[in-house]
Design a protein around this motif. Structure first.
Motif, PDB file in Angstrom:
ATOM      1  N   ASP A  96      -0.696  12.234 -34.554  1.00 55.50           N
ATOM      2  CA  ASP A  96      -1.902  13.025 -34.322  1.00 55.50           C
ATOM      3  C   ASP A  96      -1.632  14.514 -34.153  1.00 55.50           C
ATOM      4  O   ASP A  96      -2.462  15.350 -34.512  1.00 55.50           O
ATOM      5  CB  ASP A  96      -2.631  12.514 -33.070  1.00 55.50           C
ATOM      6  CG  ASP A  96      -3.372  11.211 -33.324  1.00 55.50           C
ATOM      7  OD1 ASP A  96      -3.490  10.831 -34.503  1.00 55.50           O
ATOM      8  OD2 ASP A  96      -3.823  10.577 -32.356  1.00 55.50           O
ATOM      9  N   THR A  97      -0.491  14.871 -33.586  1.00 61.49           N
ATOM     10  CA  THR A  97      -0.230  16.270 -33.250  1.00 61.49           C
ATOM     11  C   THR A  97       0.409  17.053 -34.393  1.00 61.49           C
ATOM     12  O   THR A  97       0.697  18.243 -34.242  1.00 61.49           O
ATOM     13  CB  THR A  97       0.680  16.351 -32.007  1.00 61.49           C
ATOM     14  OG1 THR A  97       1.887  15.623 -32.268  1.00 61.49           O
ATOM     15  CG2 THR A  97      -0.017  15.756 -30.789  1.00 61.49           C
ATOM     16  N   LYS A 146      -4.729  19.483 -37.960  1.00 60.03           N
ATOM     17  CA  LYS A 146      -4.039  18.406 -37.262  1.00 60.03           C
ATOM     18  C   LYS A 146      -4.789  17.100 -37.497  1.00 60.03           C
ATOM     19  O   LYS A 146      -6.020  17.062 -37.544  1.00 60.03           O
ATOM     20  CB  LYS A 146      -3.939  18.705 -35.772  1.00 60.03           C
ATOM     21  CG  LYS A 146      -2.912  19.788 -35.442  1.00 60.03           C
ATOM     22  CD  LYS A 146      -2.455  19.671 -34.018  1.00 60.03           C
ATOM     23  CE  LYS A 146      -1.237  20.550 -33.764  1.00 60.03           C
ATOM     24  NZ  LYS A 146      -1.532  21.975 -33.832  1.00 60.03           N
ATOM     25  N   GLU A 148      -5.363  14.669 -35.587  1.00 61.72           N
ATOM     26  CA  GLU A 148      -6.248  14.269 -34.491  1.00 61.72           C
ATOM     27  C   GLU A 148      -7.670  14.796 -34.668  1.00 61.72           C
ATOM     28  O   GLU A 148      -8.606  14.286 -34.059  1.00 61.72           O
ATOM     29  CB  GLU A 148      -5.685  14.739 -33.154  1.00 61.72           C
ATOM     30  CG  GLU A 148      -5.590  16.243 -33.001  1.00 61.72           C
ATOM     31  CD  GLU A 148      -4.835  16.659 -31.749  1.00 61.72           C
ATOM     32  OE1 GLU A 148      -4.465  15.763 -30.958  1.00 61.72           O
ATOM     33  OE2 GLU A 148      -4.609  17.870 -31.572  1.00 61.72           O
TER      34      GLU A 148
END
Length: 263
Positions: A96-97, A146, A148
């Protein structure tokens, strides 16, 4: 020249036991080049275990696997990947990052050398990421976003795009449309059509039976670790597939219920 009569995948007599649980019992599976096979069954039917055997994540107790007519033995996912078999798991295995491009090239990042020191070539990575997504018809506004911050459908597309962009001959997808909105489901199904039209063989594991009739050429039904039926998609319907998946279970319950009434 490839023999068109040779199956892309042929699994024969595959068995796997975990203690007292017989997860796979003499299972066979064939897959032609460019074919989309729907692998269906109730929870615990053995679908995921069979796919993990083909992707190298599970080592079977018995059985053989042939890829393009050549017998292989996978001891790890790396072995399967070397044979051009990719699997997209239900949890997607995305970071996610990290941005979109970073996820697409995770573990395979392009490098450049500066004064003999290998460094990440971010410019090349983002350029190639944009090309990869464009070639697959995946719409992501910016490869620097990103993961996320992406929607569920976009995340699924990134996971599939990553697997599809490194020359797979077989792509296994485990519940790729679960929990997606209608428009996102269609985008993922279109992605499946795109890769299969390029000759990639696809195994689609799904509980969304309506999806089978939109992309699959054939379905294989499993029940308690065994093959129970195969159907060409044009020769079946949702009701038939449901009956194949749960019919034996319901018949057993009905028989038990009738015996109780008779007693």
């Amino acid at each position: 020249m490839t023999d068109t009569h040779v199956s892309r995948v042929r699994m024969t007599g595959v068995s796997k036991r975990y203690g007292a649980l017989q997860s796979l019992d003499d299972v066979s599976l064939t897959l032609a080049p460019g074919e989309v096979l729907g692998l269906v069954g109730d929870n615990g039917a053995g679908k995921s275990t069979l796919s993990k055997v083909l992707s190298g994540a599970v080592i079977p107790d018995a059985g053989t696997i042939e890829i393009d007519g050549r017998e292989v033995a996978f001891a790890s996912p790396a072995d399967a990947r070397a044979a051009h078999i990719e699997m997209v798991y239900q949890d997607l295995s995305l970071c996610d990052t990290i941005d979109v491009a970073g996820n697409l090239f995770l573990g395979r990042e392009p490098k450049r050398r500066v004064a003999g020191v290998p460094l990440l070539d971010k410019k090349a990575m983002h350029e190639r990421a944009r090309d990869m997504l464009s070639n697959l018809g995946i719409v992501i506004p910016d490869t620097r976003m990103k993961v996320e911050n992406l929607s569920g459908g976009q995340r699924q597309s990134i996971a599939i795009g990553r697997a599809a962009s490194f020359d797979p001959s077989v792509l296994i997808m485990d519940e790729p449309t679960a929990a997606l909105a209608v428009a996102e489901v269609e985008a993922v199904l279109e992605l499946i059509r795109t890769v299969s039209q390029r000759g990639v063989s696809v195994i689609l594991i799904t509980h969304r039976l309506q999806d089978l009739f939109l992309v699959c050429d054939r379905i294989q039904v499993m029940y308690e670790g065994r093959n129970v039926a195969e159907r060409r998609i044009e020769e079946t319907n949702i009701e038939d597939v449901v009956n194949l998946i749960v019919g034996r279970k319901f018949a057993a319950r009905s028989a038990g219920h009738n015996r109780e009434k008779g007693a």
